[in-house]
Design an enzyme around this catalytic site. Structure first.
Site, PDB file in Angstrom:
ATOM      1  N   CYS A  19       0.915  -1.191  -0.183  1.00 38.38           N
ATOM      2  CA  CYS A  19       0.151   0.125  -0.006  1.00 38.38           C
ATOM      3  C   CYS A  19       0.905   1.242   0.030  1.00 38.38           C
ATOM      4  O   CYS A  19       1.327   1.697   1.110  1.00 38.38           O
ATOM      5  CB  CYS A  19      -1.009  -0.012   0.937  1.00 38.38           C
ATOM      6  SG  CYS A  19      -1.922   1.366   1.465  1.00 38.38           S
ATOM      7  N   CYS A  42      -0.241   4.172   2.275  1.00 32.58           N
ATOM      8  CA  CYS A  42      -0.262   4.118   3.675  1.00 32.58           C
ATOM      9  C   CYS A  42       1.180   4.229   3.942  1.00 32.58           C
ATOM     10  O   CYS A  42       1.729   4.648   5.079  1.00 32.58           O
ATOM     11  CB  CYS A  42      -0.379   2.600   3.957  1.00 32.58           C
ATOM     12  SG  CYS A  42      -2.038   1.919   3.152  1.00 32.58           S
ATOM     13  N   ASP A  43       2.272   3.597   3.210  1.00 30.18           N
ATOM     14  CA  ASP A  43       3.809   3.754   3.611  1.00 30.18           C
ATOM     15  C   ASP A  43       4.687   4.305   2.639  1.00 30.18           C
ATOM     16  O   ASP A  43       5.808   4.597   3.075  1.00 30.18           O
ATOM     17  CB  ASP A  43       4.187   2.110   3.410  1.00 30.18           C
ATOM     18  CG  ASP A  43       3.133   1.247   4.558  1.00 30.18           C
ATOM     19  OD1 ASP A  43       2.830   1.716   5.465  1.00 30.18           O
ATOM     20  OD2 ASP A  43       3.130   0.085   4.229  1.00 30.18           O
TER      21      ASP A  43
END
Ligand code: FAD
Ligand code: NAP
Length: 313
Positions: free
Chosen positions: A136, A139-140
């Site tokens: 992701c 997200c990261d």
């Protein structure tokens, strides 16, 4: 004491399919309960711009899902933060157990559990998950400011992830096992034009390489699928973007599945192999897998459930 809740329609999943089913089932006065699962809002919460949701030239995925949730709630859908851990479809009312301890009984069930990211299955991928290996980018991605990143895959997700990661990375290498991408043309054009992205065709990830203390990725070994030759590429982040598999674990021994785990519905309906159980969205769809088609199927599932419940009375 166990908390037991009965509902006419239990909706499992909070992506576009689940929330749309929630809107329609609420407007049919069925007072549905919708259980959100581990990813409230579903897959679109893991992306940034969505440019193909009709009515919005561009909308952030998480914002769109907040709006869908609010819409379902406003229509009267009860939205519960819980995860269904088991589901018994062998007798009516159907019974679902929540991770919270709550037991939900329902006259009809709408399954909208969508899909989840696939992994390559390499030992080294597993070892560095959360320590440089991710599925992701939204997200990261932030953790890789000015670092080199490798993305694996050739579909829309991989291209989108690679483009998004250029906001942080000094360089992004997109590794694909074939010589042509599956992604939409418009996405490919953006990719090929981007100065920070290098395309590596006909390669696959052989191994993620890293340190133990402090734990983190330092690079990858890539295998040329035509010659077998191994190349090492430095990278701090490795993003696996090779598609999604249907989240059908709850029902895999109870409903008819096809095409590698997708819940089978009667063509043109949301009816599954058990009367009173309906399915919608990516869980049933190995072809289109879009937000709009999932929402459409959520609508179909609620209308089918409404008709089926009326027939039972
Ligand atoms: P999902 O969105 O997968 O939602 C599934 C829901 O089920 C989740 O809320 C989860 O918590 C819940 N759930 C699962 N198991 C349980 C359980 N046991 N108990 C309770 N709840 C459970 N499509 C587009 O049209 N446009 C785009 O731009 C686009 N971009 C994308 C970008 C990325 C990075 C990804 C991964 C996908 C993208 N897609 C896009 C595809 C789109 O996100 C999906 O087609 C769509 O989200 C599918 O909706 P769904 O409702 O079927 O399931
Ligand atoms: P996808 O379209 O199934 O593509 C998966 C890619 O990963 C393919 O290129 C595939 O290679 C590769 N792959 C699969 N298994 C692999 C393995 N073991 N090793 C190496 N490579 C592997 O999946 P997706 O990109 O996640 O897209 C899923 C759905 O969501 C699609 O319908 C897509 O349109 C939709 N989506 C839409 C948008 C958008 O509209 N902007 C954005 C993201 C996703 P091959 O090509 O060789 O098979």
């Amino acid at each position: 004491m166990t908390d037991t809740r009965h509902t006419r329609v239990l909706i499992i999943g909070s992506g576009p399919a689940g929330y749309t089913a929630g809107v329609y089932a609420s407007r049919a006065m069925l007072s549905p309960i919708l259980v959100q699962g581990i990813e409230p809002g579903g897959q679109l919460t893991t992306t940034t711009d969505v440019e193909n949701w009709p009515g919005d030239e561009s909308v952030m995925g998480p914002d769109l899902m907040v709006r869908m949730e609010a819409h379902a709630r406003a229509m009267g859908c009860e939205i519960v933060s819980d995860i269904i851990v088991s589901l018994d479809l062998s007798k009516r009312p159907f019974t679902a157990k929540g991770d919270s301890g709550t037991v939900y009984t329902a006259d009809a069930v709408i399954l909208a559990t969508g899909a989840r990211a696939k992994w390559l299955g390499l030992e080294s991928e597993e070892a560095f998950k959360g320590f440089g290996v991710s599925a992701c980018a939204t997200c990261d991605g932030f953790f890789y400011r000015n670092q080199e990143i490798v993305v694996v895959g050739g579909g829309n997700t991989a291209v989108e992830e690679a483009l998004f990661l250029t906001n942080f990375a000094s360089k992004v290498t997109l590794v694909h096992r074939r010589g042509e991408l599956r992604a939409e043309r418009i996405m490919q054009e953006r990719l090929f034009k981007h100065p920070k992205i290098e395309m590596l065709w006909h390669h696959e990830l052989a191994e993620v390489v890293g340190d133990e203390t402090p734990k983190g990725v330092t690079g990858v070994k890539l295998r040329n699928v035509e010659t077998g030759a191994i190349t090492e590429v430095p990278a701090k982040g490795v993003f696996i973007a090779i598609g999604h598999a249907p989240a059908s674990d709850l029902v895999k021994d109870q409903l008819e599945l096809h095409n590698g785990g997708y819940v089978k519905v009667e063509p043109g309906t949301a009816r599954t192999s058990i009367p009173g159980v309906f399915a919608a969205g990516d869980l049933t769809d190995h072809v289109y897998r879009q937000a709009i088609t999932s929402a459409g199927m959520g609508c179909m599932a609620a209308l089918d459930a409404e008709r089926w419940l009326a027939e039972q009375e």
